[in-house]
Design a protein around this motif. Structure first.
Motif, PDB file in Angstrom:
ATOM      1  N   ASP A 147      24.413   6.457  13.347  1.00  0.00           N
ATOM      2  CA  ASP A 147      23.070   6.005  13.025  1.00  0.00           C
ATOM      3  C   ASP A 147      22.598   4.540  13.467  1.00  0.00           C
ATOM      4  OD1 ASP A 147      23.787   4.361  10.916  1.00  0.00           O
ATOM      5  OD2 ASP A 147      22.376   5.277   9.465  1.00  0.00           O
ATOM      6  N   SER A 148      23.633   4.102  14.055  1.00  0.00           N
ATOM      7  CA  SER A 148      23.596   2.921  14.824  1.00  0.00           C
ATOM      8  C   SER A 148      23.471   1.501  13.871  1.00  0.00           C
ATOM      9  CB  SER A 148      22.276   2.730  15.798  1.00  0.00           C
ATOM     10  OG  SER A 148      22.299   3.631  16.913  1.00  0.00           O
ATOM     11  N   ARG A 149      23.760   1.844  12.763  1.00  0.00           N
ATOM     12  CA  ARG A 149      24.043   0.639  11.751  1.00  0.00           C
ATOM     13  C   ARG A 149      25.344   0.301  11.781  1.00  0.00           C
ATOM     14  NH1 ARG A 149      21.298   2.354   6.116  1.00  0.00           N
ATOM     15  NH2 ARG A 149      22.693   4.258   6.654  1.00  0.00           N
ATOM     16  N   ILE A 150      25.960  -0.920  11.018  1.00  0.00           N
ATOM     17  CA  ILE A 150      27.257  -1.115  10.780  1.00  0.00           C
ATOM     18  C   ILE A 150      27.693  -1.152   9.327  1.00  0.00           C
ATOM     19  CG2 ILE A 150      28.839  -2.979  11.319  1.00  0.00           C
ATOM     20  CD1 ILE A 150      25.809  -2.976  13.523  1.00  0.00           C
ATOM     21  N   LEU A 151      28.772  -0.575   9.091  1.00  0.00           N
ATOM     22  CA  LEU A 151      29.467  -0.394   7.770  1.00  0.00           C
ATOM     23  C   LEU A 151      30.171  -1.439   7.677  1.00  0.00           C
ATOM     24  CD1 LEU A 151      29.589   0.823   4.853  1.00  0.00           C
ATOM     25  CD2 LEU A 151      31.380   2.374   5.939  1.00  0.00           C
ATOM     26  N   LEU A 152      30.095  -2.540   6.521  1.00  0.00           N
ATOM     27  CA  LEU A 152      31.154  -3.358   6.388  1.00  0.00           C
ATOM     28  C   LEU A 152      31.783  -3.316   5.029  1.00  0.00           C
ATOM     29  CD1 LEU A 152      28.425  -6.274   7.166  1.00  0.00           C
ATOM     30  CD2 LEU A 152      30.282  -5.450   8.775  1.00  0.00           C
ATOM     31  N   GLY A 153      33.203  -3.448   4.659  1.00  0.00           N
ATOM     32  CA  GLY A 153      33.898  -3.474   3.567  1.00  0.00           C
ATOM     33  C   GLY A 153      35.031  -4.042   3.476  1.00  0.00           C
ATOM     34  N   GLY A 154      35.512  -4.162   2.401  1.00  0.00           N
ATOM     35  CA  GLY A 154      36.880  -4.677   2.189  1.00  0.00           C
ATOM     36  C   GLY A 154      37.050  -6.259   2.370  1.00  0.00           C
ATOM     37  N   GLY A 155      38.061  -6.806   2.339  1.00  0.00           N
ATOM     38  CA  GLY A 155      38.287  -8.088   2.556  1.00  0.00           C
ATOM     39  C   GLY A 155      39.017  -8.434   1.048  1.00  0.00           C
ATOM     40  N   ARG A 156      39.746  -9.712   1.302  1.00  0.00           N
ATOM     41  CA  ARG A 156      40.572 -10.168   0.063  1.00  0.00           C
ATOM     42  C   ARG A 156      39.505 -11.396  -0.219  1.00  0.00           C
ATOM     43  NH1 ARG A 156      44.426  -7.131  -1.609  1.00  0.00           N
ATOM     44  NH2 ARG A 156      45.922  -6.572   0.028  1.00  0.00           N
ATOM     45  N   GLY A 157      39.719 -11.749  -1.529  1.00  0.00           N
ATOM     46  CA  GLY A 157      38.726 -12.922  -2.221  1.00  0.00           C
ATOM     47  C   GLY A 157      39.346 -14.302  -1.609  1.00  0.00           C
ATOM     48  N   GLU A 158      38.428 -15.369  -1.563  1.00  0.00           N
ATOM     49  CA  GLU A 158      38.755 -16.634  -0.893  1.00  0.00           C
ATOM     50  C   GLU A 158      40.042 -17.044  -1.074  1.00  0.00           C
ATOM     51  OE1 GLU A 158      36.440 -20.899   0.026  1.00  0.00           O
ATOM     52  OE2 GLU A 158      35.623 -19.271  -1.397  1.00  0.00           O
ATOM     53  N   ASN A 159      40.514 -17.174  -2.369  1.00  0.00           N
ATOM     54  CA  ASN A 159      41.774 -17.768  -2.718  1.00  0.00           C
ATOM     55  C   ASN A 159      42.702 -16.869  -3.374  1.00  0.00           C
ATOM     56  OD1 ASN A 159      40.969 -20.391  -2.299  1.00  0.00           O
ATOM     57  ND2 ASN A 159      39.549 -20.388  -4.256  1.00  0.00           N
ATOM     58  N   GLY A 160      42.473 -15.416  -2.979  1.00  0.00           N
ATOM     59  CA  GLY A 160      43.367 -14.252  -3.489  1.00  0.00           C
ATOM     60  C   GLY A 160      44.857 -14.135  -2.726  1.00  0.00           C
TER      61      GLY A 160
END
Length: 236
Positions: free
Chosen positions: A91-104
């Motif tokens: 549908d032309s949107r962008i799905l964002l997910g995941g990532g580690r914590g800043e100090n993880g």
């Protein structure tokens, strides 16, 4: 920075253009997503001062950064750093997910579990085109027809491969613009004849999202190429 490799399809000779475009914000562990309007979205990552929440949008036609105030690119509500993903939806949107914590550390409890969806400005800048008829499968160099829901100026029609992303790399992204001409219309429905990609070097076989984009002149602001919802077509 954004580096470019230009490949002449006639000679097959690649030309590396290093430091072609320098980003406003230095970052690592970010994602870069090709969008249907031929822009490149740089999103997420971490810089010298911590998570980068601001995104940058590159006009690949001019190789100039697009003013985020004009195109209303919001800051991310959640940091997206190492192990984050970003992918274009049909549908032309962008799905964002995941990532580690800043100090993880590299343990399960440091993984960001919330999802975000970015709605680009082109989805709020006028009525979207609708593809009403299309083939489910095409072959290389084939001529095929699609039908859209009205009569309006079209900027482009493109095949985009569904992405597969890990560690900020999405090598499966591909944007292939198709030549087209109107064969029936204009009218309540307009039919266009398209030509499929020439070979598998240009577009590997598989499923693609087909997008139709209205010309900028059809948008409210006069600045957006407005994409349709994609339909899936198998290239074989």
């Amino acid at each position: 920075r954004v580096d470019l490799i230009n490949l002449d399809p006639q000679t097959g000779s690649p030309v590396w253009n290093s430091n072609a475009v320098t980003m406003e914000v230095a970052r690592a562990d970010h994602n870069a997503i090709l969008l249907p309007d031929r822009t490149l979205l740089i999103i997420g990552g971490i810089g010298s001062a911590g998570p980068v929440l601001a995104s940058e949008l590159l006009d690949t036609d001019t190789l100039e950064w697009i003013d985020p105030e004009v195109h209303m690119i919001p800051a991310m509500p959640v940091p997206r750093m190492y192990h984050s993903t970003a992918i274009l939806l049909p549908d032309s949107r962008i799905l964002l997910g995941g990532g580690r914590g800043e100090n993880g550390g590299d343990v399960e409890n440091d993984t960001e579990r919330r999802l975000s969806i970015l709605k680009p400005a082109y989805l709020s800048d006028g009525d979207r085109p609708v593809i009403t008829d299309f083939p489910e499968e095409i072959t290389y160099e084939e001529s095929f027809n699609i039908t859209v829901d009205g009569s309006y100026a079209i900027d482009s029609i493109a095949l985009m491969k569904p992405g597969t992303v890990t560690h900020g790399s999405n090598m499966d992204q591909r944007y292939v613009e198709l030549s087209f001409e109107q064969v029936i219309g204009p009218g309540p429905e307009t039919e266009y004849n398209l030509t499929a990609p020439e070979n598998s070097s240009i577009a590997p076989p598989g499923y693609y999202m087909l997008f139709v984009l209205k010309d900028k002149s059809e948008s409210i602001s006069g600045e957006s190429k407005i994409p349709s919802n994609a339909v899936f077509i198998r290239l074989s």
